[in-house]
Design a protein around this motif. Sequence first.
Motif, PDB file in Angstrom:
ATOM      1  N   MET A 163      -4.626   4.145   3.553  1.00 52.79           N
ATOM      2  CA  MET A 163      -4.381   2.727   3.315  1.00 52.79           C
ATOM      3  C   MET A 163      -5.400   2.112   2.354  1.00 52.79           C
ATOM      4  SD  MET A 163      -1.651   1.911   5.023  1.00 52.79           S
ATOM      5  CE  MET A 163      -1.072   3.500   4.438  1.00 52.79           C
ATOM      6  N   GLN A 164      -6.620   2.629   2.365  1.00 50.68           N
ATOM      7  CA  GLN A 164      -7.651   2.084   1.486  1.00 50.68           C
ATOM      8  C   GLN A 164      -7.547   2.610   0.061  1.00 50.68           C
ATOM      9  OE1 GLN A 164     -11.360   3.013   3.358  1.00 50.68           O
ATOM     10  NE2 GLN A 164     -11.082   1.543   5.015  1.00 50.68           N
ATOM     11  N   GLY A 165      -6.750   3.654  -0.159  1.00 55.39           N
ATOM     12  CA  GLY A 165      -6.667   4.233  -1.495  1.00 55.39           C
ATOM     13  C   GLY A 165      -6.020   3.329  -2.518  1.00 55.39           C
ATOM     14  N   SER A 166      -5.239   2.318  -2.082  1.00 55.37           N
ATOM     15  CA  SER A 166      -4.547   1.446  -3.022  1.00 55.37           C
ATOM     16  C   SER A 166      -5.379   0.246  -3.450  1.00 55.37           C
ATOM     17  CB  SER A 166      -3.237   0.949  -2.391  1.00 55.37           C
ATOM     18  OG  SER A 166      -2.410   2.024  -2.035  1.00 55.37           O
ATOM     19  N   SER A 187      -3.151  -3.948  -5.989  1.00 53.46           N
ATOM     20  CA  SER A 187      -4.492  -4.084  -5.430  1.00 53.46           C
ATOM     21  C   SER A 187      -4.787  -5.528  -5.038  1.00 53.46           C
ATOM     22  CB  SER A 187      -5.526  -3.585  -6.444  1.00 53.46           C
ATOM     23  OG  SER A 187      -6.828  -3.706  -5.928  1.00 53.46           O
ATOM     24  N   GLY A 188      -4.368  -6.467  -5.886  1.00 48.78           N
ATOM     25  CA  GLY A 188      -4.595  -7.874  -5.570  1.00 48.78           C
ATOM     26  C   GLY A 188      -3.824  -8.333  -4.343  1.00 48.78           C
ATOM     27  N   LEU A 189      -2.556  -7.903  -4.209  1.00 47.65           N
ATOM     28  CA  LEU A 189      -1.771  -8.288  -3.043  1.00 47.65           C
ATOM     29  C   LEU A 189      -2.324  -7.647  -1.768  1.00 47.65           C
ATOM     30  CD1 LEU A 189       1.928  -8.181  -4.326  1.00 47.65           C
ATOM     31  CD2 LEU A 189       0.572 -10.184  -3.714  1.00 47.65           C
ATOM     32  N   ALA A 190      -2.782  -6.401  -1.865  1.00 50.86           N
ATOM     33  CA  ALA A 190      -3.366  -5.757  -0.689  1.00 50.86           C
ATOM     34  C   ALA A 190      -4.626  -6.494  -0.243  1.00 50.86           C
ATOM     35  CB  ALA A 190      -3.680  -4.294  -1.005  1.00 50.86           C
ATOM     36  N   ARG A 191      -5.449  -6.866  -1.204  1.00 51.12           N
ATOM     37  CA  ARG A 191      -6.670  -7.603  -0.861  1.00 51.12           C
ATOM     38  C   ARG A 191      -6.325  -8.990  -0.299  1.00 51.12           C
ATOM     39  NH1 ARG A 191      -8.622  -7.284  -5.417  1.00 51.12           N
ATOM     40  NH2 ARG A 191      -9.717  -5.295  -5.151  1.00 51.12           N
ATOM     41  N   THR A 192      -5.308  -9.631  -0.864  1.00 49.72           N
ATOM     42  CA  THR A 192      -4.898 -10.943  -0.370  1.00 49.72           C
ATOM     43  C   THR A 192      -4.346 -10.863   1.047  1.00 49.72           C
ATOM     44  OG1 THR A 192      -4.391 -11.632  -2.636  1.00 49.72           O
ATOM     45  CG2 THR A 192      -3.434 -12.926  -0.861  1.00 49.72           C
ATOM     46  N   ARG A 236       0.828  -1.210   0.000  1.00 46.38           N
ATOM     47  CA  ARG A 236       0.000   0.000   0.000  1.00 46.38           C
ATOM     48  C   ARG A 236       0.865   1.264   0.000  1.00 46.38           C
ATOM     49  NH1 ARG A 236      -3.733  -3.486   2.780  1.00 46.38           N
ATOM     50  NH2 ARG A 236      -5.875  -3.103   2.079  1.00 46.38           N
ATOM     51  N   LEU A 237       1.914   1.271   0.807  1.00 45.03           N
ATOM     52  CA  LEU A 237       2.770   2.444   0.867  1.00 45.03           C
ATOM     53  C   LEU A 237       3.708   2.533  -0.334  1.00 45.03           C
ATOM     54  CD1 LEU A 237       3.725   2.568   4.657  1.00 45.03           C
ATOM     55  CD2 LEU A 237       2.055   3.962   3.440  1.00 45.03           C
ATOM     56  N   GLY A 238       4.143   1.395  -0.859  1.00 43.11           N
ATOM     57  CA  GLY A 238       5.083   1.422  -1.972  1.00 43.11           C
ATOM     58  C   GLY A 238       6.492   1.688  -1.492  1.00 43.11           C
ATOM     59  N   LEU A 285     -21.456  -1.040  -0.488  1.00 44.53           N
ATOM     60  CA  LEU A 285     -20.061  -0.663  -0.244  1.00 44.53           C
ATOM     61  C   LEU A 285     -19.366  -1.691   0.630  1.00 44.53           C
ATOM     62  CD1 LEU A 285     -17.812   1.479  -0.508  1.00 44.53           C
ATOM     63  CD2 LEU A 285     -18.753   2.564   1.546  1.00 44.53           C
ATOM     64  N   PHE A 286     -20.066  -2.213   1.613  1.00 43.44           N
ATOM     65  CA  PHE A 286     -19.493  -3.219   2.498  1.00 43.44           C
ATOM     66  C   PHE A 286     -19.216  -4.525   1.743  1.00 43.44           C
ATOM     67  CE2 PHE A 286     -20.068  -6.766   5.470  1.00 43.44           C
ATOM     68  CZ  PHE A 286     -19.142  -6.442   6.443  1.00 43.44           C
ATOM     69  N   ALA A 287     -20.120  -4.919   0.863  1.00 42.33           N
ATOM     70  CA  ALA A 287     -19.963  -6.193   0.154  1.00 42.33           C
ATOM     71  C   ALA A 287     -18.905  -6.117  -0.938  1.00 42.33           C
ATOM     72  CB  ALA A 287     -21.302  -6.621  -0.448  1.00 42.33           C
ATOM     73  N   ARG A 288     -18.749  -4.959  -1.573  1.00 42.50           N
ATOM     74  CA  ARG A 288     -17.785  -4.841  -2.669  1.00 42.50           C
ATOM     75  C   ARG A 288     -16.343  -4.799  -2.186  1.00 42.50           C
ATOM     76  NH1 ARG A 288     -20.682  -0.358  -6.652  1.00 42.50           N
ATOM     77  NH2 ARG A 288     -22.393  -1.707  -7.361  1.00 42.50           N
ATOM     78  N   SER A 289     -16.118  -4.474  -0.940  1.00 45.38           N
ATOM     79  CA  SER A 289     -14.765  -4.430  -0.391  1.00 45.38           C
ATOM     80  C   SER A 289     -14.514  -5.712   0.378  1.00 45.38           C
ATOM     81  CB  SER A 289     -14.599  -3.205   0.520  1.00 45.38           C
ATOM     82  OG  SER A 289     -13.318  -3.173   1.070  1.00 45.38           O
ATOM     83  N   SER A 290     -13.686  -6.560  -0.180  1.00 51.05           N
ATOM     84  CA  SER A 290     -13.421  -7.847   0.469  1.00 51.05           C
ATOM     85  C   SER A 290     -12.692  -7.676   1.794  1.00 51.05           C
ATOM     86  CB  SER A 290     -12.596  -8.732  -0.465  1.00 51.05           C
ATOM     87  OG  SER A 290     -11.373  -8.094  -0.807  1.00 51.05           O
ATOM     88  N   SER A 291     -11.920  -6.600   1.949  1.00 51.80           N
ATOM     89  CA  SER A 291     -11.188  -6.415   3.197  1.00 51.80           C
ATOM     90  C   SER A 291     -12.113  -6.107   4.365  1.00 51.80           C
ATOM     91  CB  SER A 291     -10.164  -5.287   3.034  1.00 51.80           C
ATOM     92  OG  SER A 291     -10.803  -4.064   2.735  1.00 51.80           O
ATOM     93  N   THR A 292     -13.254  -5.449   4.119  1.00 57.48           N
ATOM     94  CA  THR A 292     -14.145  -5.074   5.218  1.00 57.48           C
ATOM     95  C   THR A 292     -14.862  -6.287   5.791  1.00 57.48           C
ATOM     96  OG1 THR A 292     -15.837  -4.516   3.579  1.00 57.48           O
ATOM     97  CG2 THR A 292     -14.461  -2.728   4.386  1.00 57.48           C
TER      98      THR A 292
END
Length: 550
Positions: free
Chosen positions: A318-321, A228-233, A141-143, A350-357
């Motif tokens: 953190m959520q921007g990535s 984005s995929g690694l952050a979600r994983t 996320r930070l890069g 919004l809750f369902a579309r974000s797998s992290s939440t």
Amino acid sequence: MGDAEPLPADTDDAENAQDAENAQDAQDVEVGTLPDVGPEHRLPRPVVDPDEAFSGREIRRLTAAVLASRTGGGLGQVLSDLAYIATSVLISAGLAVGIANALRDVVDAPAVEGAATLDPETVRLLVTLALVAAGLGLAVRLGPLGVSAGGVRWWVPMPVDRPGLVRPTLVRALIAGPLLGAAGFVLVAVVTGTEWSAVGGSAALGAAAGLVVVALAGLAQPHPGVVSGLARTSDLGVAAVPVLGVGLVVAGVSTGRALDLPLWVDGLVGVAGVGLTILWASRLDRLSSAVLRARSAVADQASAGVMSLDLRALGRAMQGSVRLRVPRRPRTFARVRGPVQAILTADLTLFARSSSTWAQVIGLSALVVVAQQIPALRAGVGLLLLLVVVGYRAATVGAQGARHAEQSTELDRIVPLGARDVRRVRAVLPSLTALTVTLAIGLPLTFASGDPGWLVLALAGAVTYGAAAIRNAYRKPPDWSGPLLATPGGALPAGASAAFTKGPDVAVLCSVPWAVALLLGAPAPELVVVQLLLAWVAVLVATRVPAERT
């Protein structure tokens, strides 16, 4: 004499032709299309001398020299900065050791005879896996590579080599990654009661794992989709660790000495980290200007949140990535009738579309179940702290819609409802997410004692934490212009400290009936009534709208 008369006519024709050619040239210049000229009239092509061209390293040194000449810093300033850094590191290390010893006493607390207990080695395994997954998510996320905001504006457009501009951040990442990994693994080993002779091996494994994590994040940075995929994983991995703990508890599996790995495993992880680092260093030129700008924006927002102690701003950074998966043909709102259903459906979508939440909600609920296997967190003050902290966190995860509405006020203004009614509706989803945590504590107590009062406390507590999350989501930004308040950690503006307590204050104060019930071991009917009244008061406080916002 008769043969000489045509000459003026020929001269006029020549002059007319010359004037026409000049006019055509002028027209060509105006429209931007010059006529083709011969090789003898063309200007030489400008050629840049490679010896005179600036490199990225030279641009950085030139900028540093200009800044040094304006700031006037000398050897004394350098020594002062080094002393400040050393003092900060020592203080942080002392605090970390103190916290680790306190947590070690909690984990090693004596177990109740006949009750299931989570083995310290199992705790070590679970916390280590969660630490690696969280570290990967933070790194991507930070890069790890980038330049400052000024560098994005001035350095990136220059015709210089990109590796020369970002090489200092590469060095810092290669130093910070192994150091943080080693420190994290050592803290986990100390907390779980590992012998001091095995702490060195944990530090080596943590350093190697930190190098692998940083190198993977660096390789993924030029590709936003991979980031984005690694952050979600990583979010799913952190949430899956408590679920794994629940499975181990249910199966009665004890890992024993699962993390006492041989030295060749540490070496293998280290070799993998070195190989990935070499591959990463050879691909520094693949960073585009868009990636550098995005990384600079995230880093600036995250640093501002850390400096101002604003966790809400830090969470937004953190959520921007992470990209949300938006369907091509959304049919969610086809059956929506009325503004209340519209708000609820929007928050649920919004809750369902974000797998992290939703993964965090599942992970927090499983965390409560696993943490109750530790003797010190099974009853009393330990269980109360677990309830308040994890329950409030689950409520804030479900309050993403309210946080977006606070950032973009037009989201609430377009709905034909009053401000208080909108906030009441938005408190429904945070209460439901907090209910998963309160039920994970209330149901075992109900089955163990046969008293349904624990379930009523769980329902009322969920409403309390949902209201506290809404109060925190709609709070004003910190006011740093107020009077200073002297604290052991330094001066702190009173207005800023008051802003940070909005939300947690309601969660703590309205949990007093829970505290009394856990200390007494039974929920008296009076406590249940008081908890219901406090839940109503929490909703009133959280939905109160200041005068300037009406």
